[in-house]
Design a protein around this motif. Structure first.
Motif, PDB file in Angstrom:
ATOM      1  N   THR A   1       0.767  -1.335   0.205  1.00 42.03           N
ATOM      2  CA  THR A   1      -0.126   0.237  -0.117  1.00 42.03           C
ATOM      3  C   THR A   1       0.821   1.180   0.080  1.00 42.03           C
ATOM      4  OG1 THR A   1      -0.199   0.110   2.470  1.00 42.03           O
ATOM      5  CG2 THR A   1      -1.727  -1.113   1.264  1.00 42.03           C
ATOM      6  N   GLU A   2       2.014   1.167   0.399  1.00 39.67           N
ATOM      7  CA  GLU A   2       2.986   2.299   0.643  1.00 39.67           C
ATOM      8  C   GLU A   2       3.649   2.489  -0.835  1.00 39.67           C
ATOM      9  OE1 GLU A   2       5.245   1.034   3.892  1.00 39.67           O
ATOM     10  OE2 GLU A   2       4.074   1.846   5.370  1.00 39.67           O
ATOM     11  N   ALA A   3       3.786   1.427  -1.650  1.00 36.94           N
ATOM     12  CA  ALA A   3       4.363   1.535  -2.902  1.00 36.94           C
ATOM     13  C   ALA A   3       3.575   1.875  -3.976  1.00 36.94           C
ATOM     14  CB  ALA A   3       5.177  -0.028  -3.342  1.00 36.94           C
ATOM     15  N   PHE A   4       2.087   1.831  -3.653  1.00 38.91           N
ATOM     16  CA  PHE A   4       1.063   2.198  -4.676  1.00 38.91           C
ATOM     17  C   PHE A   4       0.156   3.080  -3.878  1.00 38.91           C
ATOM     18  CE2 PHE A   4       2.919  -1.773  -6.273  1.00 38.91           C
ATOM     19  CZ  PHE A   4       3.116  -1.150  -7.258  1.00 38.91           C
ATOM     20  N   PRO A   5       0.340   4.276  -3.261  1.00 41.49           N
ATOM     21  CA  PRO A   5      -0.590   5.093  -2.552  1.00 41.49           C
ATOM     22  C   PRO A   5      -1.555   5.593  -3.448  1.00 41.49           C
ATOM     23  CG  PRO A   5       1.509   6.305  -3.174  1.00 41.49           C
ATOM     24  CD  PRO A   5       1.909   4.900  -3.446  1.00 41.49           C
TER      25      PRO A   5
ATOM     26  N   ASP B   1       6.606 -10.578 -12.553  1.00 41.14           N
ATOM     27  CA  ASP B   1       7.959 -11.037 -11.954  1.00 41.14           C
ATOM     28  C   ASP B   1       7.596 -11.909 -10.781  1.00 41.14           C
ATOM     29  OD1 ASP B   1       9.079  -9.392 -13.631  1.00 41.14           O
ATOM     30  OD2 ASP B   1       8.957  -7.541 -12.617  1.00 41.14           O
ATOM     31  N   TYR B   2       8.556 -12.652 -10.624  1.00 45.25           N
ATOM     32  CA  TYR B   2       8.755 -13.525  -9.338  1.00 45.25           C
ATOM     33  C   TYR B   2       9.973 -12.765  -8.368  1.00 45.25           C
ATOM     34  CZ  TYR B   2      10.264 -16.764  -5.950  1.00 45.25           C
ATOM     35  OH  TYR B   2      10.643 -17.352  -4.541  1.00 45.25           O
TER      36      TYR B   2
ATOM     37  N   ALA C   1      10.063  -0.524  -5.349  1.00 46.62           N
ATOM     38  CA  ALA C   1      10.725  -0.852  -6.701  1.00 46.62           C
ATOM     39  C   ALA C   1       9.943  -1.579  -7.761  1.00 46.62           C
ATOM     40  CB  ALA C   1      11.970  -1.728  -6.620  1.00 46.62           C
ATOM     41  N   LEU C   2       9.006  -2.227  -6.982  1.00 42.30           N
ATOM     42  CA  LEU C   2       7.956  -2.762  -7.816  1.00 42.30           C
ATOM     43  C   LEU C   2       6.962  -1.841  -8.729  1.00 42.30           C
ATOM     44  CD1 LEU C   2       6.567  -5.580  -5.188  1.00 42.30           C
ATOM     45  CD2 LEU C   2       8.081  -5.917  -7.185  1.00 42.30           C
TER      46      LEU C   2
END
Length: 230
Positions: free
Chosen positions: A43-47, A205-206, A217-218
């Motif tokens: 959730t932090e990577a995709f706010p 990706d894995y 990074a995702l």
């Protein structure tokens, strides 16, 4: 008030079968500790995205409908526990397929213009259960690829494996799950080949997860378009 949201929908699929209690994450913690951390990190990577949670053990169910409320994801992650050991029906990687397919189809129908990301959090282990066979295969996920714009399969555990505590009605116990054949504590090993196949089938990706690191990074290379909502 204006609220800034992105055009991204995150579909988080969480394995909570007994093997996810195996104590081989980071410093000998249960794999689910890694999952708890990573749900919040996503959730932090995709706010400002819309988040939905699907969990599976003997069955699969949608735990959270699409919502922009990251705190709801965090609250759910805090209460995340493995299934009750006495009700376990083994684990089969294709068990959440139907529920995930329906959720994605609904998303495509309602907001065709949105970007859909799938994050699948699992150790990849297939064990025989009442309503699954060990052949439970990741092949069915190929059909989802056209609806999935990105994401990742996040893998937990090690090849050496770990022991699992019993989860009973009172919660965690001090006892370990025993191997009925030997009477010794059972060892669960992650199945990375299964997880890689799953990722390849969905075209994502894995990533092996062994530490509590951030997941920003995702988000690289995904076109996050901000939309202002009145």
């Amino acid at each position: 008030a204006d609220q800034v949201v992105s055009n991204v929908e995150l579909y988080m699929v969480v394995d909570r079968t007994g093997s996810m209690a195996a104590e081989d994450f980071a410093d000998g913690e249960p794999r689910l500790e890694g999952v708890r951390h990573d749900l919040v990190a996503l959730t932090e990577a995709f706010p400002g995205s819309r988040y939905t949670l699907i969990a599976w053990d003997s069955t699969a169910s949608r735990q959270l409908p699409l919502t922009t409320d990251a705190r709801a994801v965090e609250a759910w992650a805090q209460t995340l526990a493995q299934e009750n050991t006495y009700y376990s029906a083994g684990s089969a990687i294709d068990r959440p397929l139907f529920t995930l397919t329906r959720a994605l189809e609904r998303g495509v129908e309602q907001h065709p213009q949105n970007v859909r990301l799938v994050f699948f959090l699992s150790d990849g282990e297939n064990t025989d259960g009442d309503d699954s066979s060990v052949d439970a295969s990741p092949d069915g996920y190929r059909d989802l690829a056209p609806m999935v714009d990105g994401g990742a399969v996040l893998g937990y555990g090690t090849a050496a494996g770990g022991q699992m505590r019993v989860q009973d009605w009172s919660g965690d116990s001090d006892e370990y799950i025993l191997d009925p054949q030997t009477g010794e504590p059972a060892i669960s090993r992650m199945d990375e080949a299964n997880l890689r196949a799953l990722a390849a089938n969905m075209g994502i990706d894995y990533v092996h997860r062994s530490e509590r690191t951030d997941l920003t990074a995702l988000a690289d290379g995904i076109d996050l378009e901000a939309i202002k909502v009145d």
